[in-house]
Structures are given as C-alpha cells and as structure tokens.
Design a protein around this motif. Structure first.
Motif, PDB file in Angstrom:
ATOM      1  N   LEU A 139       0.836  -1.190   0.000  1.00 45.12           N
ATOM      2  CA  LEU A 139       0.000   0.000   0.000  1.00 45.12           C
ATOM      3  C   LEU A 139       0.879   1.251   0.000  1.00 45.12           C
ATOM      4  CD1 LEU A 139      -3.065   0.815   0.228  1.00 45.12           C
ATOM      5  CD2 LEU A 139      -2.681   0.956   2.677  1.00 45.12           C
ATOM      6  N   GLY A 140       1.039   1.837  -1.201  1.00 45.26           N
ATOM      7  CA  GLY A 140       1.960   2.957  -1.378  1.00 45.26           C
ATOM      8  C   GLY A 140       1.715   4.088  -0.404  1.00 45.26           C
ATOM      9  N   SER A 141       2.805   4.714   0.026  1.00 43.32           N
ATOM     10  CA  SER A 141       2.813   5.855   0.937  1.00 43.32           C
ATOM     11  C   SER A 141       2.616   5.445   2.403  1.00 43.32           C
ATOM     12  CB  SER A 141       1.759   6.909   0.545  1.00 43.32           C
ATOM     13  OG  SER A 141       2.214   8.184   0.908  1.00 43.32           O
ATOM     14  N   CYS A 142       2.104   4.248   2.618  1.00 47.87           N
ATOM     15  CA  CYS A 142       1.763   3.850   3.988  1.00 47.87           C
ATOM     16  C   CYS A 142       2.859   3.042   4.677  1.00 47.87           C
ATOM     17  CB  CYS A 142       0.460   3.062   3.999  1.00 47.87           C
ATOM     18  SG  CYS A 142      -0.915   4.061   3.421  1.00 47.87           S
ATOM     19  N   THR A 143       3.865   2.601   3.919  1.00 49.65           N
ATOM     20  CA  THR A 143       5.003   1.854   4.471  1.00 49.65           C
ATOM     21  C   THR A 143       4.545   0.718   5.384  1.00 49.65           C
ATOM     22  OG1 THR A 143       6.260   3.912   4.343  1.00 49.65           O
ATOM     23  CG2 THR A 143       7.297   2.099   5.503  1.00 49.65           C
ATOM     24  N   MET A 144       3.872  -0.250   4.761  1.00 47.09           N
ATOM     25  CA  MET A 144       3.347  -1.380   5.526  1.00 47.09           C
ATOM     26  C   MET A 144       4.407  -2.471   5.670  1.00 47.09           C
ATOM     27  SD  MET A 144       0.456  -0.038   6.084  1.00 47.09           S
ATOM     28  CE  MET A 144      -0.585  -1.284   6.806  1.00 47.09           C
ATOM     29  N   LYS A 145       5.501  -2.118   6.325  1.00 50.44           N
ATOM     30  CA  LYS A 145       6.562  -3.111   6.545  1.00 50.44           C
ATOM     31  C   LYS A 145       6.135  -4.066   7.646  1.00 50.44           C
ATOM     32  CE  LYS A 145       9.699   0.016   7.643  1.00 50.44           C
ATOM     33  NZ  LYS A 145      11.027   0.509   7.972  1.00 50.44           N
ATOM     34  N   TYR A 146       6.800  -5.204   7.683  1.00 55.51           N
ATOM     35  CA  TYR A 146       6.573  -6.129   8.785  1.00 55.51           C
ATOM     36  C   TYR A 146       7.026  -5.471  10.088  1.00 55.51           C
ATOM     37  CZ  TYR A 146       7.227 -10.001  11.962  1.00 55.51           C
ATOM     38  OH  TYR A 146       7.180 -10.799  13.069  1.00 55.51           O
ATOM     39  N   ASN A 147       6.220  -5.621  11.133  1.00 50.52           N
ATOM     40  CA  ASN A 147       6.566  -5.033  12.426  1.00 50.52           C
ATOM     41  C   ASN A 147       7.133  -6.113  13.336  1.00 50.52           C
ATOM     42  OD1 ASN A 147       5.126  -2.403  11.833  1.00 50.52           O
ATOM     43  ND2 ASN A 147       3.445  -3.875  11.648  1.00 50.52           N
ATOM     44  N   THR A 185       5.414   0.349  13.658  1.00 50.40           N
ATOM     45  CA  THR A 185       4.329   0.036  14.594  1.00 50.40           C
ATOM     46  C   THR A 185       3.135  -0.349  13.733  1.00 50.40           C
ATOM     47  OG1 THR A 185       4.936   1.396  16.502  1.00 50.40           O
ATOM     48  CG2 THR A 185       2.612   1.142  16.101  1.00 50.40           C
ATOM     49  N   PRO A 186       2.393  -1.388  14.120  1.00 53.90           N
ATOM     50  CA  PRO A 186       1.216  -1.735  13.326  1.00 53.90           C
ATOM     51  C   PRO A 186       0.302  -0.520  13.202  1.00 53.90           C
ATOM     52  CG  PRO A 186       1.614  -3.371  15.023  1.00 53.90           C
ATOM     53  CD  PRO A 186       2.559  -2.237  15.285  1.00 53.90           C
ATOM     54  N   HIS A 187      -0.097  -0.184  11.971  1.00 52.72           N
ATOM     55  CA  HIS A 187      -0.962   0.965  11.802  1.00 52.72           C
ATOM     56  C   HIS A 187      -2.024   0.679  10.748  1.00 52.72           C
ATOM     57  CE1 HIS A 187       2.389   1.493   8.994  1.00 52.72           C
ATOM     58  NE2 HIS A 187       1.647   2.291   8.254  1.00 52.72           N
ATOM     59  N   GLY A 188      -2.876   1.634  10.551  1.00 56.44           N
ATOM     60  CA  GLY A 188      -4.081   1.422   9.755  1.00 56.44           C
ATOM     61  C   GLY A 188      -5.208   1.165  10.718  1.00 56.44           C
ATOM     62  N   GLY A 189      -6.432   1.402  10.246  1.00 57.94           N
ATOM     63  CA  GLY A 189      -7.570   1.195  11.127  1.00 57.94           C
ATOM     64  C   GLY A 189      -7.605   2.202  12.263  1.00 57.94           C
ATOM     65  N   GLY A 190      -6.843   3.273  12.152  1.00 61.84           N
ATOM     66  CA  GLY A 190      -7.038   4.366  13.098  1.00 61.84           C
ATOM     67  C   GLY A 190      -6.005   4.508  14.188  1.00 61.84           C
ATOM     68  N   GLY A 191      -4.921   3.782  14.151  1.00 56.82           N
ATOM     69  CA  GLY A 191      -3.867   4.098  15.113  1.00 56.82           C
ATOM     70  C   GLY A 191      -3.538   2.981  16.052  1.00 56.82           C
ATOM     71  N   PRO A 192      -2.759   3.225  17.094  1.00 56.77           N
ATOM     72  CA  PRO A 192      -2.196   4.518  17.447  1.00 56.77           C
ATOM     73  C   PRO A 192      -0.970   4.836  16.600  1.00 56.77           C
ATOM     74  CG  PRO A 192      -1.421   2.872  18.979  1.00 56.77           C
ATOM     75  CD  PRO A 192      -2.344   2.177  18.024  1.00 56.77           C
ATOM     76  N   GLY A 193      -0.773   6.110  16.320  1.00 57.54           N
ATOM     77  CA  GLY A 193       0.398   6.527  15.567  1.00 57.54           C
ATOM     78  C   GLY A 193       1.274   7.421  16.406  1.00 57.54           C
ATOM     79  N   SER A 194       2.285   7.955  15.769  1.00 56.98           N
ATOM     80  CA  SER A 194       3.134   8.933  16.432  1.00 56.98           C
ATOM     81  C   SER A 194       3.852   9.753  15.364  1.00 56.98           C
ATOM     82  CB  SER A 194       4.132   8.239  17.352  1.00 56.98           C
ATOM     83  OG  SER A 194       5.001   9.191  17.927  1.00 56.98           O
ATOM     84  N   GLU A 218       4.348   0.227  -2.997  1.00 60.07           N
ATOM     85  CA  GLU A 218       5.473   0.344  -2.056  1.00 60.07           C
ATOM     86  C   GLU A 218       5.708  -1.025  -1.406  1.00 60.07           C
ATOM     87  OE1 GLU A 218       4.864   2.968   1.319  1.00 60.07           O
ATOM     88  OE2 GLU A 218       6.964   2.814   1.916  1.00 60.07           O
ATOM     89  N   PRO A 219       6.724  -1.748  -1.865  1.00 61.57           N
ATOM     90  CA  PRO A 219       6.894  -3.104  -1.341  1.00 61.57           C
ATOM     91  C   PRO A 219       7.516  -3.161   0.061  1.00 61.57           C
ATOM     92  CG  PRO A 219       8.553  -2.634  -3.015  1.00 61.57           C
ATOM     93  CD  PRO A 219       7.631  -1.447  -2.989  1.00 61.57           C
ATOM     94  N   THR A 220       8.267  -2.150   0.430  1.00 59.74           N
ATOM     95  CA  THR A 220       9.090  -2.101   1.664  1.00 59.74           C
ATOM     96  C   THR A 220      10.225  -3.114   1.618  1.00 59.74           C
ATOM     97  OG1 THR A 220       8.160  -3.679   3.269  1.00 59.74           O
ATOM     98  CG2 THR A 220       6.987  -1.563   2.997  1.00 59.74           C
ATOM     99  N   GLU A 221      11.119  -2.981   2.577  1.00 64.24           N
ATOM    100  CA  GLU A 221      12.343  -3.778   2.611  1.00 64.24           C
ATOM    101  C   GLU A 221      12.158  -5.161   3.212  1.00 64.24           C
ATOM    102  OE1 GLU A 221      11.543  -1.264   4.458  1.00 64.24           O
ATOM    103  OE2 GLU A 221      11.830  -1.845   6.555  1.00 64.24           O
ATOM    104  N   THR A 222      10.989  -5.436   3.786  1.00 68.24           N
ATOM    105  CA  THR A 222      10.889  -6.676   4.557  1.00 68.24           C
ATOM    106  C   THR A 222      10.430  -7.881   3.740  1.00 68.24           C
ATOM    107  OG1 THR A 222       8.677  -6.024   5.326  1.00 68.24           O
ATOM    108  CG2 THR A 222      10.513  -5.528   6.781  1.00 68.24           C
ATOM    109  N   GLU A 223      10.185  -7.689   2.441  1.00 71.48           N
ATOM    110  CA  GLU A 223       9.675  -8.817   1.645  1.00 71.48           C
ATOM    111  C   GLU A 223      10.801  -9.557   0.922  1.00 71.48           C
ATOM    112  OE1 GLU A 223       6.597  -9.697   1.964  1.00 71.48           O
ATOM    113  OE2 GLU A 223       6.174  -7.948   3.212  1.00 71.48           O
ATOM    114  N   SER A 224      10.640 -10.847   0.799  1.00 76.73           N
ATOM    115  CA  SER A 224      11.648 -11.668   0.119  1.00 76.73           C
ATOM    116  C   SER A 224      11.492 -11.514  -1.399  1.00 76.73           C
ATOM    117  CB  SER A 224      11.454 -13.139   0.481  1.00 76.73           C
ATOM    118  OG  SER A 224      10.222 -13.597  -0.046  1.00 76.73           O
ATOM    119  N   LYS A 225      12.525 -11.932  -2.121  1.00 75.65           N
ATOM    120  CA  LYS A 225      12.453 -11.907  -3.581  1.00 75.65           C
ATOM    121  C   LYS A 225      11.315 -12.807  -4.070  1.00 75.65           C
ATOM    122  CE  LYS A 225      15.209 -12.654  -7.750  1.00 75.65           C
ATOM    123  NZ  LYS A 225      14.502 -13.861  -8.240  1.00 75.65           N
TER     124      LYS A 225
END
Ligand code: PLP
Length: 493
Positions: A69-77, A269-278, A434-441
C-alpha cells in the motif's frame, strides 16, 4: 461467508464458562442492572475461540500477506517491539507520576529524541504529535509563531505541490492559511518556474515531501529550498517517505526547517484502522524554540551528586521535562503515544546505524525491482529510477475498459493487498506500489506474476476483473452505498 457466526450457532444452555458453586448467601441484584431481554449467543469455549479467530482472519494484514500500500510503508513489524512495549516497567507507569519515579521512561524518550535528531539532521525533536497529519499541523503552527515573533504578519500563503498527500492542504487550511497549489514538471519534480512565480513576501512556507508521492527524489531540492528561504518563507518537510533516506540523506541538510516523522510507518508500529500513531517533529536551530512540549532534557550532573543516584536516590534525577523557550504549547495530552515510542526505540536499537541504512537501501532496491518487472506491461507516467515506491497508471492500452479499481480488486483474489489507488491525483488511474524492505524476492516475484496474469485477464476476460474480488468474505461492494449507509453490526436475518 464461509463459517457461521457465533449468533447463528447459539444453542440454549451451552456455555463457555462454568462458575463454581455459590458459597456465599444469594442476594437480589439491583433492578436497574437487569434487562428483560439480552439475547446473547450461548456457545461453547471452542466455538467462541473459533468465532474470534475467524473474525481476525477476515481482514488482510501484514502478518498474513504482502501489503504494498503505497505511501503507507506497511513493513513487517518485528514482534520484539511488542515484547518491549509490554514490559511491566513500562506498562505499570502512569503519566501523572512524578518525573523522579519514571526516569527509565524519560530516558527512552530522550534517547529517541536524540536518534531522530541524528537521523533527520535537526537541532531538536518533540515527540508530542500523535500522527503525521498532527505533526504537519504542529509544524505549520511553529512556522506561524516564527513569522509572528518577527512581526512578519503579511504572510498568509502555504505553497503545496499538486502531488502532495491530502493532509498537507488540510493542515494548512486548519491553521487559517490559504493553500496555493504548485504544479509538478515533466519529470515529476516541483516546477521551479511556477514556484518562482509564487515566491513573495506573503509566503509562509512550502510543504514538500521528499521523495515525493510519485516515489521520486526532488532533483532540485536545494534550489527549491533556496527560493523559499530567499523570499523569507520556511520549508516544511512531510517525512512520511523517510523510509527511503535513513542513513543516506538528512532532511535537515536538504534545507527543511521542520519535518514530521511517521514513527508508525518508518519505525515499525502496526498501523491502519485508526492508530495509534506517532508523528514527532524535528526542527532546525531557527525553529527549535517553538516546538511543542514538554520535551525531555538530560541534566549534566555535578561530580559529588553521583553517589546519591547510585544509592537508589531518585532525588537527583537525570532526565526531566521542559517546555521549549517559545513553545507553541502542548498539542497532545501528557507526552505523546508512549507505546509507539517504545516500539520505534526498540526498532532503532535492534538495527543500529548500519541496519537502518540497509533498510532504506533494501526498500529502494525492492521498489526498483518491481518497477523493472512491471513497467514492461503497465504504463509508467514518470520514467525515472524510483526511490522506495513508484506509481503506475492502471488502464492498459490493450484493455481500455478495465480500470485501476478492477486491477486492485482482482489482486485480492491472488492473496495480495492492493496498492494505493487513485493517488497521487496527478497520475490518472494511479497504482502506487510500495513493497518495503521486509519482503523476500520470492514474495516480490509472486506479486509480479499476479500483476502480469491480471494484465492478461484484463484483455481476455475483462468481466472477471469487473466483478472481482471473488474469493474474499465480501465481494465487490457498492462503495458509495457502503460509505453512506455502512452496516456496522450483524443482525439476525
Ligand atoms: C501517511 C502520510 C501522511 C499522514 O500521516 P498519518 O500518520 O497517517 O497522519 C502524510 N503524508 C504522506 C505522504 C503520507 O504517506
């Protein structure tokens, strides 16, 4: 719907909990606590567990699959973050405690401020804001305080590129300023000529995202900052895309006066669905004194006082809270979202400087890998090497009836979360990946394969896409009706 809901399998008398026999006198319950009719489902423990686990699996999550999900940086936490945030030393503290009794918490906040200063190249950081958008609003208020203190009251315009995230104009408008949109040029950069035309003594500043939301580095970054500073304006940095810059470039060095970090994105930090953020805010020397507070300061102790601390004396604390000298005040109750600080701190400490740099290098590499594979089939409006994400245009020349929304929905059938769609607004039918760095090839390859397969389907069987998704708990929704008349709870049929 694959499995029955807990209401549907209710059976009178079935229970998940068995209480011991009453060993105290029975008493009447107050009437006002009783209801005549409370149709709770009656189920066994295993039914109950399955119900909730089943519900948890009806949503796509980064813990269950790829989430580009582009712009949202959904990397593994990393789960170690959660362990740290659950340590009783943290969870059993209260914001009203005297600062002498929470030195560990304050130390963590102080060190996080220091890390963020170093990463961003800023003079000071405040951890108060609760999200990126909140950081933007905070930054604009700081810019206003700066101009006001100088008696520079003619400034009313905030310049914002047309590729910006919607929160940028919203934050500016909330501050009472007028938003002026600046066009992007052919290469996806801020158009310098257009910018120059707007630079005068009514400019509060420019809000810039770099890399911008096209996933492109602003090539004339230094000229842009020079132009804005030259007319007395300030540079606000939207730091949502800092995942591309860690250890490589410091926003402070690029000319930003104030910038928000999205801890929940970049620092896991897990995000989406309204937080919590920082959304901590970093500031240059010039703007540091306006930061919201309190922020944590460390006191340099005198020689003789060390013993008191070693003997358990909390009378001589090292860390304390302080309001910056010309602070805009508080922007959040207490001290910010402390749980997110712990996770970001843990993440930074686990990776170290070298690890953080590798995060950005791998994020950029993964995005360019996907870009190289997908551009052969999907139109690429801005043909440049990307940073940590890139933007394609949905409609394929060979399948004009198929739209971005259809491609996105069909991806769900292949087990992937769709990319961000129809944003940024300057790309028609945008697909922002946005794939982020945490995904395998292997995961990246599987995603490419699905995208290429969908392109074939678009040509051969467009209706398959128009009606997708087919395999999810709910299939294609009427999105307008879903937003206007949401059904938020189960009701008996
Ligand atoms: C996520 C994001 C924001 C807003 O951040 P929140 O933490 O969601 O408030 C702002 N700008 C960009 C580019 C973003 O991706």
């Amino acid at each position: 719907m694959t499995e029955p809901l807990v209401f549907e399998i209710s059976s009178p008398g079935r229970k998940a909990v068995f209480l011991p026999e009453l060993d105290v006198p029975e008493t009447e319950l107050p009437q006002e606590l009783l209801r005549d009719d409370l149709p709770l489902p009656e189920v066994s423990e295993v039914d109950l567990v399955r119900h909730y686990v089943h519900l948890s699996q009806m949503n796509h999550a980064v813990d269950t699959g790829f989430y580009p999900l582009g712009s949202c940086t959904m990397k593994y936490n990393p789960k170690v973050n959660e362990e740290a945030a659950r340590l009783p030393g943290f969870t059993r503290t209260h914001p009203y405690q005297d600062h002498r009794t929470v030195q560990g918490n304050l130390r963590l906040m102080y060190e996080l401020q220091e890390f963020l200063k170093e990463i961003g190249g800023f003079a000071a950081v405040s951890l108060q804001p609760a999200a990126g958008a909140h950081g933007e609003f905070t930054g604009i208020l700081m810019m206003r305080a700066y101009h006001q203190e100088r008696g520079d009251t003619r400034r009313t315009k905030v310049l914002i590129p047309d590729s910006a995230h919607g929160t940028n104009p919203a934050s500016s408008a909330m501050s009472g300023y007028q938003v002026v949109e600046i066009k992007s040029d052919q290469r996806g950069n801020v158009d310098l000529e257009e910018l120059r035309a707007h630079c005068d003594d009514t400019v509060v500043g420019l809000m810039l995202t770099n890399p911008n939301t096209l996933g492109l580095f602003e090539e004339q970054m230094l000229e842009v900052a020079e132009l804005i500073h030259g007319c007395g304006g300030l540079m606000y940095g939207d730091g949502a895309n800092v995942n591309a810059l860690l250890g490589i470039a410091k926003p402070g060095d690029l000319g930003f006066d104030v910038l928000h970090y999205n801890l929940h994105k970049t620092f896991s930090t897990p995000h989406g669905g309204g937080g919590p953020g920082s959304g901590p805010v970093g500031a240059s020397e010039r703007l540091a004194k306006y930061l919201p507070g309190p922020i944590v300061v460390k006191e340099v102790k005198e020689q003789g006082s060390r013993r008191a601390v070693e003997q358990g004396g909390n009378d001589n604390p090292c860390y304390r809270l302080q309001m910056p000298q010309a602070s805009i005040g508080r922007v959040k109750a207490f001290y910010g979202n402390f749980g997110v600080f712990i996770k970001a701190y843990t993440y930074i400490r686990m990776l170290g400087a070298i690890g953080l740099k590798q995060v950005s290098e791998d994020a950029v590499l993964a995005a360019n890998y996907l870009l190289a594979k997908l551009r052969k089939v999907y139109p690429l409006p801005y043909d440049r090497t990307c940073m940590h994400e890139f933007v394609l245009s949905g409609p394929l020349p060979q399948a004009p009836d198929v739209h971005t929304v259809d491609i996105a929905k069909r991806l769900m059938d292949y087990g992937f979360h769709p990319p961000t769609v129809y944003f940024p607004l300057i790309v028609p039918e945008a697909l922002m990946i946005e794939p982020t760095e945490t995904e395998s090839k292997e995961t990246l390859d599987a995603f490419v394969e699905a995208m290429l397969k969908i392109a074939e389907e678009a040509q051969e069987n467009p209706d398959l896409l128009h009606q997708a998704p087919h395999t999810t708990p709910v299939t294609r929704l009427d999105e307008v009706r879903a937003a206007r008349q949401p059904v938020l709870r189960w009701k008996p049929g």
